[in-house]
Design a protein around this motif. Structure first.
Motif, PDB file in Angstrom:
ATOM      1  N   LEU A  64      -3.560   2.871  -2.201  1.00 28.46           N
ATOM      2  CA  LEU A  64      -2.755   2.804  -3.421  1.00 28.46           C
ATOM      3  C   LEU A  64      -2.017   1.467  -3.520  1.00 28.46           C
ATOM      4  N   GLY A  65      -2.692   0.420  -3.075  1.00 26.08           N
ATOM      5  CA  GLY A  65      -2.139  -0.919  -3.184  1.00 26.08           C
ATOM      6  C   GLY A  65      -1.018  -1.226  -2.203  1.00 26.08           C
ATOM      7  N   VAL A  66      -0.858  -0.343  -1.221  1.00 23.96           N
ATOM      8  CA  VAL A  66       0.269  -0.494  -0.309  1.00 23.96           C
ATOM      9  C   VAL A  66      -0.236  -0.580   1.125  1.00 23.96           C
ATOM     10  N   ASN A  67       0.415  -1.393   1.924  1.00 21.40           N
ATOM     11  CA  ASN A  67       0.088  -1.440   3.337  1.00 21.40           C
ATOM     12  C   ASN A  67       0.747  -0.256   4.035  1.00 21.40           C
ATOM     13  N   LEU A  68      -0.084   0.522   4.708  1.00 17.99           N
ATOM     14  CA  LEU A  68       0.366   1.791   5.277  1.00 17.99           C
ATOM     15  C   LEU A  68       1.508   1.630   6.273  1.00 17.99           C
ATOM     16  N   VAL A  69       1.383   0.653   7.137  1.00 24.20           N
ATOM     17  CA  VAL A  69       2.372   0.506   8.213  1.00 24.20           C
ATOM     18  C   VAL A  69       3.761   0.238   7.648  1.00 24.20           C
ATOM     19  N   LYS A  70       3.808  -0.555   6.588  1.00 22.14           N
ATOM     20  CA  LYS A  70       5.107  -0.975   6.070  1.00 22.14           C
ATOM     21  C   LYS A  70       5.806   0.103   5.249  1.00 22.14           C
ATOM     22  N   ARG A  71       5.037   0.879   4.479  1.00 20.67           N
ATOM     23  CA  ARG A  71       5.686   1.832   3.569  1.00 20.67           C
ATOM     24  C   ARG A  71       5.108   3.224   3.734  1.00 20.67           C
ATOM     25  N   ARG A  72       5.109   3.657   5.000  1.00 23.04           N
ATOM     26  CA  ARG A  72       4.508   4.895   5.413  1.00 23.04           C
ATOM     27  C   ARG A  72       5.064   6.113   4.663  1.00 23.04           C
ATOM     28  N   LYS A  73       6.393   6.217   4.678  1.00 22.67           N
ATOM     29  CA  LYS A  73       7.068   7.399   4.130  1.00 22.67           C
ATOM     30  C   LYS A  73       6.739   7.598   2.646  1.00 22.67           C
ATOM     31  N   LEU A  75       4.247   6.271   0.971  1.00 16.86           N
ATOM     32  CA  LEU A  75       2.818   6.443   0.752  1.00 16.86           C
ATOM     33  C   LEU A  75       2.362   7.877   1.026  1.00 16.86           C
ATOM     34  N   PHE A  76       2.862   8.466   2.101  1.00 12.83           N
ATOM     35  CA  PHE A  76       2.381   9.798   2.462  1.00 12.83           C
ATOM     36  C   PHE A  76       2.886  10.903   1.542  1.00 12.83           C
ATOM     37  N   GLU A  77       3.778  10.567   0.591  1.00 12.76           N
ATOM     38  CA  GLU A  77       4.117  11.516  -0.469  1.00 12.76           C
ATOM     39  C   GLU A  77       2.909  11.728  -1.376  1.00 12.76           C
ATOM     40  N   LYS A  78       2.006  10.736  -1.404  1.00 14.15           N
ATOM     41  CA  LYS A  78       0.896  10.768  -2.371  1.00 14.15           C
ATOM     42  C   LYS A  78      -0.472  10.921  -1.699  1.00 14.15           C
ATOM     43  N   VAL A  79      -0.462  11.142  -0.378  1.00 12.97           N
ATOM     44  CA  VAL A  79      -1.722  11.213   0.358  1.00 12.97           C
ATOM     45  C   VAL A  79      -1.845  12.569   1.046  1.00 12.97           C
ATOM     46  N   GLY A  80      -2.988  13.225   0.861  1.00 13.76           N
ATOM     47  CA  GLY A  80      -3.243  14.483   1.553  1.00 13.76           C
ATOM     48  C   GLY A  80      -4.328  14.283   2.597  1.00 13.76           C
ATOM     49  N   VAL A  81      -4.139  14.890   3.759  1.00 14.25           N
ATOM     50  CA  VAL A  81      -5.122  14.712   4.825  1.00 14.25           C
ATOM     51  C   VAL A  81      -5.534  16.074   5.373  1.00 14.25           C
ATOM     52  N   GLN A  82      -6.854  16.274   5.459  1.00 16.08           N
ATOM     53  CA  GLN A  82      -7.344  17.483   6.115  1.00 16.08           C
ATOM     54  C   GLN A  82      -8.046  17.056   7.390  1.00 16.08           C
ATOM     55  N   PHE A  83      -7.605  17.605   8.508  1.00 13.47           N
ATOM     56  CA  PHE A  83      -8.209  17.225   9.786  1.00 13.47           C
ATOM     57  C   PHE A  83      -9.402  18.108  10.106  1.00 13.47           C
ATOM     58  N   GLN A  84     -10.267  17.564  10.973  1.00 15.04           N
ATOM     59  CA  GLN A  84     -11.437  18.318  11.390  1.00 15.04           C
ATOM     60  C   GLN A  84     -11.039  19.521  12.239  1.00 15.04           C
TER      61      GLN A  84
ATOM     62  N   THR B  93       2.418  12.592   7.214  1.00 15.08           N
ATOM     63  CA  THR B  93       3.266  13.138   6.158  1.00 15.08           C
ATOM     64  C   THR B  93       4.493  12.228   6.038  1.00 15.08           C
ATOM     65  N   PRO B  94       5.298  12.421   5.002  1.00 12.21           N
ATOM     66  CA  PRO B  94       6.491  11.565   4.868  1.00 12.21           C
ATOM     67  C   PRO B  94       7.519  11.821   5.976  1.00 12.21           C
ATOM     68  N   VAL B  95       7.351  12.938   6.705  1.00 11.98           N
ATOM     69  CA  VAL B  95       8.325  13.294   7.734  1.00 11.98           C
ATOM     70  C   VAL B  95       7.870  12.772   9.091  1.00 11.98           C
ATOM     71  N   LYS B  96       8.817  12.279   9.872  1.00  7.80           N
ATOM     72  CA  LYS B  96       8.473  11.780  11.208  1.00  7.80           C
ATOM     73  C   LYS B  96       8.287  12.961  12.177  1.00  7.80           C
TER      74      LYS B  96
END
Lengths: 244, 247
Positions: A64-73, A75-84, B93-96
């Motif tokens: 989403l145009g953002v570097n993950l490391v810098k703006r993690r919190k 970014l993860f409001e808008k990202v969903g992850v399903q693990f294996q 997630t946004p939470v640590k």
């Protein structure tokens, strides 16, 4: 062009073994990108490097145009992850797991509606470990959708589902795609890839052997079906024949 | 805060569903208190003592729950959540992920408080227990014991390779401390030689602090135990922060 995921020259190795070698691709908004390859080809490693659970040796990733490391919190409001694999507490109930997941986000989706939509609304009080494989798989997709994400990562999303449940999941995902959701998924089922994916990338031992649309994948191969083309790209057919 | 509360509610429910902490941290101390109370009644701790045997043992019994939560509960749950990749899932997630660790510490703190309150009530009602020293000092000492034992537990859970290793180390820490530190078998009932040996257990030192506070003995006597537990807490917390494995 509006890219939601942009990966440039991603490289990752475990010791001397190269897991992902110089991988680049980008995913447009509202499209579905399929990452294909045999087990051990580097699909899961690629996803983990993109979402930041594994550090990359080299390259650049932008979501989403953002570097993950810098703006993690943010970014993860808008990202969903399903693990294996399943990641849940031993004695947790379906409703509880959804509730805790929803509490992680500022504006979560209504998880009860999602449970109903995926046909497991009646299982809210059941223990997660007591669900059937297919029900559990659907629950993990729901967990990835609870953030109301703009982009989701789905690792082997329909593994363990029966034919009907797979169709239902496809149907729901297509609906979400029409609403503008961007998806990156891995799959071993070529019928699923044909139905869902706009562009695909086939990996073999960490290297890209094909990148383009499903139609191009078939056209560039001597075959007429995606499955045959896929096996041709990954040379799996030859190996199989040698075994006879 | 919303996340913390929801997680706390759910994790507390999960913990109660497991029942082990209810047994080992809440019921067991009361049983020990009642048994000691029945055996020794309100007898003085020794001939001419101005406090009862039970009053002398109260501080020790008040650490049983801290010990169960700190060196058994925490290491197991932390390593379990790592091996189940729950910590890893929180990373996307946004939470640590440390929030869920804080939730666990809070839960074991709640068990310890529940145990302390119930022990006060039972000891007061049935065995004429009176806090001879300062309540404030007792609470401070109790918090120090909790801090040091929880930091040991967090360190073990955080750096143990897997759940099995964490379980083995937790058992090695928990059972000797439970039996020999004075928490269940009174320190005063042990031979002098054994007392010298069990003095190496952190909980033995912690119990000395609480005993002194309960009985109103001079604070100077427990400066060494206070220093030992403080150093232990600092070292274990440092090691945890530096070497914690999230996956």
């Amino acid at each position: 062009m509006d890219y939601v995921i942009k990966v440039e020259n991603l490289k990752k190795s475990y010791g001397k073994q190269i897991a992902v070698d110089n991988l680049s691709f980008s995913v447009e908004k509202g499209t579905v990108f399929g990452l294909l390859g045999a087990n051990g080809a580097g699909k899961s490693t690629t996803i983990e490097c993109i979402i930041g659970t594994k550090p990359l040796d080299n390259g650049r990733v932008c979501i989403l145009g953002v570097n993950l490391v810098k703006r993690r919190k943010e970014l993860f409001e808008k990202v969903g992850v399903q693990f294996q694999e399943a990641n849940y507490q031993e004695n947790i109930r379906v409703g509880e797991l959804c509730q805790v997941t929803a509490s992680l986000y500022k504006k979560p989706a209504d998880f009860n509606a999602l449970l109903n939509k995926f046909g497991i609304g009646h299982k809210s009080n059941a223990l997660v470990k007591e669900l059937s494989g297919g029900q559990r798989q659907r629950l993990f997709i729901i967990l990835a959708l609870i953030p109301n994400p703009e982009v989701v990562f789905l690792d082997e999303l329909t593994t363990g589902l029966d034919a009907r449940a797979r169709r239902e999941v496809w149907h729901i995902l297509k609906e979400l795609k029409d609403k503008g959701l961007t998806m990156l998924l891995t799959s071993h089922f070529m019928d699923e890839v044909e139905v869902l994916c706009d562009t695909i990338c086939i990996l073999k031992k960490g290297k890209v052997v094909f990148r383009g649309t499903v139609q191009e994948a078939v056209e560039d191969s001597p075959y007429e079906k995606l499955e045959d083309a896929y096996l041709w790209y990954t040379d799996e057919e030859e190996k199989d024949n040698e075994n006879f | 805060m919303k996340t913390f509360n929801t997680m706390l509610k759910t994790e507390l429910k999960l913990s109660l569903r497991g029942m082990d902490m209810v047994i080992f941290a809440v019921c067991m101390p009361i049983v020990v208190l009642v048994v000691l109370g029945i055996i020794y009644g309100d007898k003085p701790a020794f001939d001419g003592a101005r406090y009862t045997f039970l009053e002398q043992s109260f501080g020790a019994i008040a650490t049983i729950a801290i010990c169960a939560g700190g060196v058994m509960g925490l290491p197991l749950v932390v390593s379990d959540y790592r091996s189940k990749q729950i910590l890893k899932r929180l990373k996307v997630t946004p939470v640590k992920p440390w929030v869920i660790l804080l939730v666990q510490v809070t839960i074991y703190g709640i068990y310890s408080i529940m145990s302390l309150i119930s022990l006060f009530i039972v000891a007061n009602t049935f065995f004429d227990f009176r806090m001879q020293g300062s309540m404030f000092q007792f609470i401070l000492g109790w918090l120090l014991v909790m801090l040091s034992l929880f930091s040991i537990g967090m360190m073990v859970g955080g750096i143990a390779k897997n759940t099995k290793d964490a379980g083995v180390i937790a058992s090695i820490l928990y059972f000797p401390m439970l039996i020999f530190s004075g928490a269940t078998v009174p320190y005063e009932a042990m031979p002098k030689v054994l007392q010298k040996v069990v003095d190496v257990l952190p909980l033995t030192q912690g119990i000395k602090i609480l005993k002194s506070a309960t009985l109103g003995l001079p604070l100077e006597n427990v400066m060494l135990p206070i220093a030992i537990l403080t150093i232990l807490a600092v070292v274990c917390t440092g090691v945890t922060i530096r070497f914690f494995k999230w996956e």
